[in-house]
Every structure is written in structure tokens, then in C-alpha cells.
Design a protein around this motif. Structure first.
Motif, short mmCIF file in Angstrom:
data_model
loop_
_atom_site.label_atom_id
_atom_site.label_comp_id
_atom_site.label_asym_id
_atom_site.label_seq_id
_atom_site.Cartn_x
_atom_site.Cartn_y
_atom_site.Cartn_z
N ARG A 55 -2.41 9.60 3.25
CA ARG A 55 -2.56 10.92 2.74
C ARG A 55 -2.52 11.90 4.23
O ARG A 55 -1.83 12.90 4.46
N LYS A 56 -3.51 11.57 5.06
CA LYS A 56 -3.78 12.25 6.41
C LYS A 56 -2.28 12.30 7.13
O LYS A 56 -1.96 12.88 7.67
N ASN A 57 -1.71 10.79 7.09
CA ASN A 57 -0.85 10.70 7.88
C ASN A 57 0.77 11.42 7.34
O ASN A 57 1.39 12.04 8.07
N GLU A 58 0.62 11.77 6.04
CA GLU A 58 1.76 12.25 5.58
C GLU A 58 1.41 13.97 5.87
O GLU A 58 2.48 14.42 6.04
N LEU A 59 0.29 14.32 5.78
CA LEU A 59 0.10 15.79 6.14
C LEU A 59 0.37 16.16 7.57
O LEU A 59 0.70 17.05 8.22
N LYS A 63 -7.74 -1.06 -8.95
CA LYS A 63 -7.26 -1.70 -10.40
C LYS A 63 -6.35 -0.47 -10.81
O LYS A 63 -5.29 -1.02 -11.46
N ILE A 64 -6.60 0.79 -10.83
CA ILE A 64 -5.80 1.64 -11.50
C ILE A 64 -4.62 2.04 -10.60
O ILE A 64 -3.33 2.20 -11.07
N ASN A 65 -5.03 2.39 -9.42
CA ASN A 65 -3.80 2.82 -8.35
C ASN A 65 -3.29 1.60 -7.50
O ASN A 65 -2.29 1.93 -6.86
N ASN A 66 -3.93 0.39 -7.65
CA ASN A 66 -3.09 -0.68 -6.63
C ASN A 66 -3.40 -0.53 -5.11
O ASN A 66 -2.56 -1.06 -4.42
N LEU A 67 -4.31 0.26 -4.94
CA LEU A 67 -4.77 0.21 -3.50
C LEU A 67 -6.03 1.04 -3.45
O LEU A 67 -6.36 1.77 -4.44
N ARG A 68 -6.75 0.83 -2.30
CA ARG A 68 -8.00 1.28 -1.99
C ARG A 68 -8.22 2.58 -1.80
O ARG A 68 -7.28 3.30 -0.98
N PRO A 69 -9.43 3.34 -1.98
CA PRO A 69 -9.51 4.77 -1.78
C PRO A 69 -9.18 5.01 -0.22
O PRO A 69 -8.56 5.89 0.27
N LYS A 70 -9.65 4.14 0.75
CA LYS A 70 -9.53 4.43 2.13
C LYS A 70 -8.07 4.40 2.48
O LYS A 70 -7.58 5.02 3.52
N ASP A 71 -7.30 3.25 1.80
CA ASP A 71 -5.92 3.38 2.15
C ASP A 71 -5.16 4.58 1.73
O ASP A 71 -4.15 5.20 2.30
N PHE A 72 -5.38 4.98 0.54
CA PHE A 72 -4.96 6.34 0.05
C PHE A 72 -5.18 7.44 1.09
O PHE A 72 -4.36 8.24 1.29
N ILE A 73 -6.21 7.47 1.46
CA ILE A 73 -6.82 8.78 2.36
C ILE A 73 -5.95 8.62 3.67
O ILE A 73 -5.54 9.65 4.35
N VAL A 74 -5.97 7.32 4.27
CA VAL A 74 -5.22 7.11 5.34
C VAL A 74 -3.51 7.57 5.31
O VAL A 74 -3.17 8.37 6.20
N ILE A 84 0.63 -1.10 0.05
CA ILE A 84 -0.03 -0.14 0.25
C ILE A 84 0.84 1.28 0.09
O ILE A 84 0.70 2.31 -0.84
N ILE A 85 1.78 1.29 0.78
CA ILE A 85 2.83 2.45 1.05
C ILE A 85 3.54 2.53 -0.26
O ILE A 85 3.65 3.62 -0.74
N ASP A 86 3.96 1.41 -0.78
CA ASP A 86 4.99 1.58 -2.14
C ASP A 86 3.99 2.22 -3.25
O ASP A 86 4.47 2.87 -3.95
N SER A 87 2.53 1.63 -3.48
CA SER A 87 1.68 2.16 -4.47
C SER A 87 1.46 3.69 -4.12
O SER A 87 1.22 4.60 -5.22
N TYR A 88 1.25 4.00 -2.93
CA TYR A 88 0.71 5.37 -2.46
C TYR A 88 2.12 6.28 -3.01
O TYR A 88 1.91 7.27 -3.52
N ASN A 89 3.28 5.88 -2.77
CA ASN A 89 4.49 6.69 -2.95
C ASN A 89 4.69 7.01 -4.39
O ASN A 89 4.95 7.99 -5.10
N LYS A 90 4.13 5.80 -5.24
CA LYS A 90 4.36 5.99 -6.59
C LYS A 90 3.39 6.77 -7.27
O LYS A 90 3.86 7.64 -8.21
N ILE A 91 2.35 6.95 -6.73
CA ILE A 91 1.14 7.85 -7.00
C ILE A 91 1.67 9.15 -6.83
O ILE A 91 1.64 10.14 -7.53
N ILE A 92 2.12 9.40 -5.47
CA ILE A 92 2.64 10.64 -5.21
C ILE A 92 3.70 11.43 -5.97
O ILE A 92 3.79 12.39 -6.52
#
Length: 579
Positions: A566-570, A553-564, A418-426
Motif C-alpha cells: 500500500r505504501k509503494n502504491e501511494l 488466512k482471510i487475505n492470503n498475505l501478512r499485514p506487513k506485506d499489505f502495508i508495504v 503477495i502482489i496478486d493477493s493485494y491486487n485482489k483485495i484492492i
């Protein structure tokens, strides 16, 4: 009130087994006519009527002289019913004779009879359980299903006493099914029907008691109605009727209809008093006492609770559910500043606690060791020793620890993905690498033989505007509508999207929508507080589930995981700024 509540057995169960020929189903094959004729003479007498021994002794003498140990055991069991003071002695004689017969079912009946004496006459449940377990062991080899169900019934009562309500209820339902089938069989002999009807009613009554103590008042009311509807208004069933009246009173107490509770509890008393069942009598006094107290008549209520203490003092017996009696009496005398009385009832409560502790601990160990484990071995055809049980427990613990470690490992692997997918998107968003577009919107060199280059150029320009104006967020958008809007047909539009966007129409629209909402979640904090349903609606999806699946399918993580994430990052950014 204690959780491990004892539920009183229908006390006529013992007398039922002896008041009619318990072996009548084997009458013609097992017993000579002469024995039946003698037995018919004394079976006309009432319970505890020693006048029956005029004929019963002839029966015993005949069976002893002929060394017919089956008949001799049967006679001694009958003697239990008619004797006033020597019931245990006759039970021991029945066991001895049955052992000489070497017939497992006769031995089981003899042990069951002795257990019933301990249970009903003396309320010595530890000793009763010992005899029941012996009876169960011998009955396993018997073909007498009636006998087996009688024993199972008694063991269910012990389980109820220990508070194992689900297991006890399951056993009783099996008894009810068996007794009911025989009782309703029109071809059954009248004596057999009578015995099974008694067994059916006793099982219904006991089941209602279990449900009452388990707090299921609706089932209690239903079972009592069934029981009363199947109980004849005859002298032979007066005890069963009284027992159901008692339960009806207890049910009314539980729904706070105290006047009705008192009415039915008093209605149940005469028959209970007549047979001197002080266990059931204690329960009646308990609920009468509490009903009167709740109606504001404390003196009358306390008087009934005093009677429970009298029974405990005389019989050295108290049901766990009645422990609250002493708490009420202690409080009552405390309010009246009667120190001596308060001290007395405090000591009585200590005695009761000691009684419960020793009795409960013993019964719990015995029924677990000698009954539950035995049944387990029968079902699995394996006799487990203590060592095997310890080894099994150890293996289960190891498996449990392994599964726990595996779960933690998989969670960490999942979290890393999840973290890898999030970092890739960011990273893509920060670098503006075209993440928000599935392909360049510039008109590319033709990849195919699509004709009419002017129309092609026009369609590609319209697609570029379509993307920049975010028209794809319309949830009602379809390929047909878009083709009409572009003044072309769906086939031509689909071919252009396939070749110049490298995906089909649905993937193209979904990618635009997910790229849009992903960017909004990144740049606008308010989106992070939206629900998944709201995000789906904002991005043009018809349902939460479709949106979540496409996002994954597109981002390789669920929207709730992206939100979590992103909130942690902020939050970390904010923390660093403060520091």
C-alpha cells in the motif's frame, strides 16, 4: 598485536617425559630387570648433569650388545635429558634404534623427543612440527594413550600459534580429561601419577594461555586458580607454579591492575631464568614493560622491552604477540628525536615481520595438510586427493549457486503471490463488492427448519446493527455475551450464524475484524504507520500473532506485506502527480 599469537608451551613437558620412567606402565613386560637396575642408577641425576653418563653408557652398551633396540632407543632418549650439547645427536640415535625395533610407539616417542628439542631448546617450530607430525603418524597404531595425548598436546600448541583457538582449545580439553583421569586414579603407580599430573597442569596452563590471547579473562582467572590449587609447592613443580604466576600477572595486566601484574610477573621470573626459557622470559619482560609504562614509569618499562630485542638479536626468535615491542620502541625514540635508534628498531621490526611471515605460512600449510586432513580421513575413512577436494569444492559451489537461484525464484514466486493477493483485495475494495461483509445483512429466505420466524428476523436485524456499529471490535466479546445481548441462547445464535453467514461464530467475528482493519489500512494513511501490535489491538485481537495469522488466512498475505504494498502504491501515485 597480531591475531596469530603464539602461546608458550610449559617447557617442563619435555623433562617430565624423561625424568621418570616414561614406559613404567610397560615395565614388567617389556624390559629385563637388569636394564631397570642400571636405569635407576642414572635417573637420580639432575637434567643436563653429564655425570649420569657413567651409568647411562653402561645401559647403552648393554642394550647395543644384546641388540635390544627398544631399550637402546629408550637409553638414547634418556641421554637427551642429561646431555648439555648433543641432544639432537642422541635424538637421531633414538629414532634409528626405534626404527630397528619396528615398534610404532617407540618410533613415535623418538620423533616426539626430537620435536621437543627443536621446540624447547632451539625454538625452531617448523622443524618441531615436522617431528610432531611424524610422531602422530606412528602413534596412531599404538595402544599408548599417554603417548597420543602428549603428541596431541604439542599439535594443539602449534594450532594456537596459528591462531586456531577453538580447535586448539578442543584438543586441550581432551588432553585435560585424559591426564586428570590418570592423575586422580588412586591405583596408578606413583611415577605414572606424577607424569599425568605434569601433563594435566601443563594442559591447564596452555589452555589458560589460549583463553588469554583470545580475550577471555574470566576463564584465564578461573584456570589459573585451578592450576595453582593442584600444583604442589615442591621443587619438582616449581616451574609449573612459576608459569601460573606468569599467567596471573598477565591477567592482572589485562584488568589494568598493573602493580599486581608486576608483583606476579617478577615472582615468576627466577625459575624461568634458571631453565633459560627465553620464550617465556620475553613474554614476562613484555608485560612488565607495558605495566611500568602504564603506571607512568616509562624508563623502567622501556628497559624491559630492550631485553626482548636482545633475545631476538641473540636467538633469532620472537613471538608474534611481542611484535608490539618494536612499535613502542620506535614511537619512544621518535618522540626523543633519536633518529639512529628509531631506524634500528624499524629495521628490527622488518626482520620480525619477515620471520613471522615465513614461519607462519609454513606451519599453516603443514598442519592443514598433514594433520587436519589426516584426521578428516580417519573420521570418514576416505583419503581425499587434491583432485577430489577440488571436485568437492566445485560441487559445493554448484549446489550453493543452485540454492541461491532457488531462493531467488521462491522469493519471486512469494512476492508475486503477495502482489496478486493485494491486487485482489484492492479490486474488491474499489468495486465495493461486499468485501467488508462475510454475507448480506438483508434478511434472507430461510435455509433451514429454524422455527420462530419473528425471532429469527429480530436476530438478523440485530446482527446487521452489530456489524454496522462495529461492536465486533470489542476484544472481550464472546459468543455467550453476544447471545445475552441479543436475548437468546448461544446454540440458537450459533445456528443462525452458521446458516445465514456461512461460517461459524469465530470465523464470522474474525472476518468482520479483518475486513474492518483492511479497509482502514486502505482509506486512512495513518494506519500504515501503526505497529502490528497496535493494528491487532485496534481490530479487537488479543495478540499480534493471532491477528497476523487470521489476516493471512482471510487475505492470503501478512499485514506487513499489505502495508508495504500500500505504501509503494501511494508513493507511485505521489510521484506521478509531481511529474
Amino acid at each position: 598485536m597480531m591475531n596469530h599469537t603464539f602461546l608458550v608451551i610449559c617447557v617442563f613437558f619435555l623433562t617430565t617425559f624423561n625424568s621418570f620412567p616414561a614406559y613404567s606402565q610397560h615395565k614388567n613386560s617389556n624390559f629385563p630387570e637388569g636394564f631397570d637396575q642400571l636405569r635407576n642408577k642414572y635417573m637420580r641425576y639432575e637434567e643436563n648433569d653429564t655425570a649420569a653418563f657413567k651409568y647411562l653408557q653402561q645401559f647403552l652398551n648393554k642394550s647395543s650388545k644384546e641388540k635390544n633396540f627398544r631399550q637402546l632407543s629408550r637409553g638414547y632418549i634418556d641421554a637427551i635429558y642429561f646431555s648439555k650439547t648433543n641432544k639432537l645427536e642422541y635424538a637421531d640415535s633414538a629414532i634409528a634404534a626405534a626404527n630397528f625395533s619396528k615398534q610404532e610407539d617407540f618410533i613415535a616417542r623418538a620423533y616426539l623427543s626430537k620435536g621437543s628439542i627443536y621446540y624447547f631448546n632451539y625454538k625452531q617450530y617448523q622443524k618441531a612440527l615436522n617431528e610432531y607430525l611424524k610422531a602422530h603418524k606412528f602413534a596412531e597404531k599404538s595402544d599408548d594413550d599417554y603417548l597420543k595425548n602428549r603428541i596431541i598436546y604439542q599439535l594443539a600448541v602449534v594450532k594456537g600459534y596459528l591462531g586456531y583457538y577453538p580447535e586448539a582449545i578442543e584438543l586441550l580439553y581432551g588432553c585435560i580429561d585424559f591426564f586428570e583421569s590418570k592423575y586422580n586414579n588412586p591405583e596408578s603407580h606413583p611415577n605414572i601419577k606424577f607424569n599425568h599430573q605434569k601433563g594435566y597442569l601443563n594442559s591447564i596452563h596452555q589452555l589458560a594461555q589460549f583463553h588469554f590471547n583470545n580475550g577471555d579473562n574470566a576463564k584465564v582467572d578461573s584456570l589459573v586458580r585451578i592450576g595453582l590449587s593442584h600444583t604442589p609447592s615442591t621443587e619438582a613443580f616449581s616451574l609449573e607454579q612459576s608459569s601460573f604466576y606468569k599467567l596471573k600477572g598477565m591477567h592482572y595486566y589485562s584488568v589494568k591492575n598493573y602493580s599486581k601484574a608486576i608483583e606476579y610477573l617478577k615472582k615468576s621470573m627466577p625459575e624461568i631464568v634458571r631453565i633459560n626459557d627465553f620464550a617465556q622470559l620475553s613474554i614476562i619482560h613484555f608485560y612488565l614493560g607495558k605495566s611500568f609504562i602504564n603506571m607512568g614509569n616509562e624508563d623502567e618499562g622501556i628497559a624491559h622491552l630492550y631485553k626482548i630485542d636482545s633475545i631476538f638479536s641473540k636467538e633469532k626468535f620472537l613471538l608474534p604477540e611481542l611484535r608490539n615491542t618494536y612499535e613502542i620502541l620506535i614511537s619512544h625514540h621518535n618522540k626523543s628525536n633519536q633518529i639512529q635508534e628509531e631506524l634500528y628498531y624499524t629495521n628490527q621490526l622488518l626482520k620480525a615481520n619477515h620471520y613471522f611471515l615465513s614461519d607462519f605460512k609454513y606451519l599453516s600449510q603443514r598442519i592443514s595438510k598433514d594433520y587436519d586432513n589426516y584426521n578428516l580421513s580417519q573420521q570418514n575413512k576416505v583419503l581425499y586427493t587434491k583432485t577430489n577436494r577440488f571436485l568437492l569444492l566445485l560441487i559445493l559451489c554448484i549446489i550453493g549457486i543452485f540454492l541461491l537461484i532457488l531462493k531467488v525464484y521462491l522469493q519471486r514466486v512469494k512476492q508475486k503471490k503477495i502482489i496478486d493477493s493485494y491486487n485482489k483485495i484492492i479490486t474488491a475494495l474499489k468495486k465495493e463488492t461486499g468485501f467488508l461483509k462475510p454475507n448480506s445483512i438483508d434478511i434472507p429466505k430461510s435455509k433451514s427448519n429454524i422455527q420462530n420466524s419473528e425471532l429469527l428476523k429480530e436476530i438478523l436485524q440485530k446482527l446487521a446493527f452489530f456489524e454496522s456499529s462495529e461492536k465486533y471490535l470489542d476484544s472481550e466479546l464472546t459468543q455467550a455475551k453476544l447471545a445475552v445481548h441479543f436475548k437468546t441462547n448461544t446454540s440458537y445464535l450459533s445456528q443462525i450464524i452458521n446458516e445465514y453467514k456461512d461460517m461459524n461464530y469465530n470465523d464470522y467475528i474474525n472476518t468482520l475484524r479483518i475486513n474492518y482493519i483492511t479497509k482502514q489500512l486502505y482509506i486512512d494513511k495513518k494506519y500504515l504507520n501503526y505497529s502490528i501490535e497496535a493494528l491487532a489491538e485496534k481490530s479487537g485481537f488479543s495478540s499480534r500473532q493471532v491477528f497476523s495469522n487470521v489476516f493471512f488466512k482471510i487475505n492470503n498475505l501478512r499485514p506487513k506485506d499489505f502495508i508495504v504494498n500500500r505504501k509503494n502504491e501511494l508513493a507511485k501515485v505521489k510521484e506521478n502527480v509531481i511529474q
